[in-house]
Design an enzyme around this catalytic site. Structure first.
Site, short mmCIF file in Angstrom:
data_model
loop_
_atom_site.label_atom_id
_atom_site.label_comp_id
_atom_site.label_asym_id
_atom_site.label_seq_id
_atom_site.Cartn_x
_atom_site.Cartn_y
_atom_site.Cartn_z
N GLY A 10 2.13 -4.79 -5.41
CA GLY A 10 2.42 -3.43 -4.91
C GLY A 10 2.24 -3.35 -3.40
N ASN A 12 4.61 -3.25 -0.98
CA ASN A 12 5.69 -2.71 -0.15
C ASN A 12 5.34 -1.35 0.43
OD1 ASN A 12 6.28 -2.13 -3.13
ND2 ASN A 12 7.43 -0.53 -2.11
N GLY A 14 1.89 1.83 1.10
CA GLY A 14 0.52 2.30 0.96
C GLY A 14 -0.56 1.27 1.25
N ILE A 15 -1.58 1.29 0.39
CA ILE A 15 -2.77 0.45 0.58
C ILE A 15 -2.40 -1.04 0.50
CG2 ILE A 15 -5.03 -0.10 -0.42
CD1 ILE A 15 -4.99 2.86 -1.54
N GLY A 16 -1.50 -1.38 -0.42
CA GLY A 16 -1.11 -2.78 -0.60
C GLY A 16 -0.44 -3.35 0.64
N SER A 139 -10.22 3.17 -8.94
CA SER A 139 -10.17 4.50 -8.32
C SER A 139 -11.47 5.23 -8.62
CB SER A 139 -9.00 5.28 -8.92
OG SER A 139 -9.12 6.65 -8.65
N TYR A 172 -4.43 8.19 -16.34
CA TYR A 172 -4.60 7.35 -15.15
C TYR A 172 -6.07 6.94 -15.02
CZ TYR A 172 -4.86 6.32 -10.09
OH TYR A 172 -5.10 5.74 -8.87
N1 LIG Z 1 -3.90 6.80 -2.82
C1 LIG Z 1 -5.10 7.06 -3.30
O1 LIG Z 1 -5.74 8.07 -2.98
C2 LIG Z 1 -5.72 6.10 -4.28
C3 LIG Z 1 -7.01 6.40 -4.74
C4 LIG Z 1 -7.59 5.53 -5.64
C5 LIG Z 1 -6.92 4.40 -6.06
N2 LIG Z 1 -5.66 4.15 -5.60
C6 LIG Z 1 -4.99 2.95 -6.10
O2 LIG Z 1 -4.54 2.17 -5.00
C7 LIG Z 1 -3.47 1.33 -5.42
C8 LIG Z 1 -2.34 1.40 -4.42
O3 LIG Z 1 -1.75 2.68 -4.49
P1 LIG Z 1 -1.29 3.50 -3.20
O4 LIG Z 1 -2.16 4.68 -3.10
O5 LIG Z 1 -1.13 2.60 -2.05
O6 LIG Z 1 0.12 4.07 -3.71
P2 LIG Z 1 1.62 3.63 -3.41
O7 LIG Z 1 1.94 3.78 -1.98
O8 LIG Z 1 2.44 4.39 -4.40
O9 LIG Z 1 1.61 2.10 -3.79
C9 LIG Z 1 1.65 1.66 -5.11
C10 LIG Z 1 2.35 0.33 -5.15
O10 LIG Z 1 2.40 -0.10 -6.51
C11 LIG Z 1 3.74 -0.47 -6.79
N3 LIG Z 1 4.10 -0.34 -8.18
C12 LIG Z 1 4.13 0.78 -8.95
N4 LIG Z 1 4.61 0.50 -10.16
C13 LIG Z 1 4.89 -0.82 -10.17
C14 LIG Z 1 5.43 -1.72 -11.12
N5 LIG Z 1 5.80 -1.30 -12.34
N6 LIG Z 1 5.58 -3.01 -10.79
C15 LIG Z 1 5.25 -3.46 -9.55
N7 LIG Z 1 4.75 -2.66 -8.60
C16 LIG Z 1 4.58 -1.37 -8.91
C17 LIG Z 1 4.58 0.48 -5.94
O11 LIG Z 1 5.89 -0.02 -5.83
P3 LIG Z 1 7.15 0.99 -5.62
O12 LIG Z 1 7.15 1.36 -4.18
O13 LIG Z 1 8.30 0.15 -6.04
O14 LIG Z 1 6.91 2.16 -6.52
C18 LIG Z 1 3.78 0.42 -4.65
O15 LIG Z 1 4.10 -0.73 -3.92
C19 LIG Z 1 -3.08 1.81 -6.82
O16 LIG Z 1 -3.62 0.95 -7.79
C20 LIG Z 1 -3.73 3.17 -6.90
O17 LIG Z 1 -4.00 3.54 -8.23
C21 LIG Z 1 -5.05 4.97 -4.73
#
Ligand SMILES: NC(=O)c1ccc[n+]([C@@H]2O[C@H](COP(=O)([O-])OP(=O)(O)OC[C@H]3O[C@@H](n4cnc5c(N)ncnc54)[C@H](OP(=O)(O)O)[C@@H]3O)[C@@H](O)[C@H]2O)c1
Length: 288
Positions: A10, A12, A14-16, A139, A172
């Protein structure tokens, strides 16, 4: 991190993406694992441009598909003969209950079964490459989660991301608790192998998370809370720390937030449930 090979799922957005960027700056070979070629290429180009590190690779994997994960693991092993860091970062939440073609509830598949299977498929390589690290992105919402071993697929009770309840997002939260418990059980199972497994809570981060949840009201809600969120760059700090810092090279089976070890909810430490969850997951994935 020169000479180290790191997978970040993941990556592409956000955090990744920020984690990949941070590790690329340190000189690591970074493998972006994403589900969409174009979004992945854009991220790859941007990371190379910003870091001048050309060792940024892109491989495709849909974490909601166990078939895709098995295919990806084979592809990775054909291309690379070592793996130093695996960051299970990809995650998603959904408003309505959806079932994948393989019969898994989608939140469970992406947030828990996917990382479980990916780790399983790459564990031999991680052991061969030891010292190596597994980092799972959970999370703070895991504390609201419950592990119902009789209803892992949320068939009886599905509560997705509806307006005003999004912050609780029980399904979730459940999957994030499972990921936490998986990490603790995994750490015990790999003890002595030179592989460490830790989990983290990134904080409340401004990313794309929730935007694709399928609910207009929850995307409005996510916009409203934006001022309370930290940047993705800041949100990636703990992932980067766990992947690279010497301070944690021998630490395993712990949870981190803001680069510090933290305690998690009582249920997460229940070793009996951890073991039963592990066994049940293996049967669901046909690994038992
Ligand atoms: N943001 C917060 O406040 C927060 C808080 C606690 C934990 N987290 C965790 O942090 C992690 C990163 O999330 P983020 O906040 O950076 O959100 P994000 O920007 O939506 O990033 C999520 C990433 O996961 C990928 N992904 C989703 N479904 C997928 C699939 N079926 N196969 C492969 N890749 C997939 C997305 O790809 P696409 O772009 O193709 O959808 C995107 O690259 C997640 O595990 C999230 O639960 C986030």
């Amino acid at each position: 991190m020169k000479g180290k090979i790191c997978i970040i799922t993941g990556s592409n957005s956000g955090i990744g993406k920020q984690t990949a960027l941070g590790l690329a700056i340190m000189g690591a070979t970074v493998v972006l694992v994403v589900r969409d070629q174009e979004r992945g290429e854009n991220a790859r180009r941007e990371i190379i441009k910003q870091t001048s590190n050309n060792s940024v690779d892109l491989l495709i994997c849909d974490l909601s598909s166990m078939d895709s994960i098995r295919h990806f693991a084979k592809e990775f092993k054909n291309k690379y003969d070592r793996l130093d860091v695996l960051v299970n970062n990809a995650g998603a939440l959904f408003n309505k209950r959806e079932v994948t073609a393989e019969g898994f509830e989608r939140t469970l598949a992406v947030n828990y079964l996917g990382p479980f299977l990916l780790t399983h498929e790459l564990l031999d390589l991680l052991k061969k490459s030891a010292p190596s690290r597994i980092i799972n992105v959970s999370s703070g919402l895991a504390k609201n989660g419950r592990v119902d071993l009789e209803d892992l697929q949320s068939e009886k009770n599905y509560v997705g991301t509806k307006a005003y309840s999004s912050m609780r997002a029980p399904v979730y939260s459940n999957t994030k608790l499972m990921l936490m418990m998986f990490t603790y059980e995994l750490a015990r199972r790999v003890k002595g192998s030179g592989v460490t497994a830790n989990v983290l809570m990134p904080g409340f981060v401004a990313t794309n998370l929730g935007k694709n949840s399928g609910s207009l009201s929850s995307s409005i809600m996510f916009k409203m809370v934006r001022p309370m969120q930290i940047s993705a760059n800041k949100g990636a700090e703990t992932s980067i720390y766990l992947a690279s810092s010497d301070e944690v090279k021998d630490v395993s089976g712990k949870c981190f937030a803001k680069k510090k070890e933290v305690l998690t909810c009582l249920e997460s430490y229940d070793e009996d449930v951890q073991k039963r969850l592990w066994n049940k997951t293996e049967s669901m994935l046909g690994l038992a």
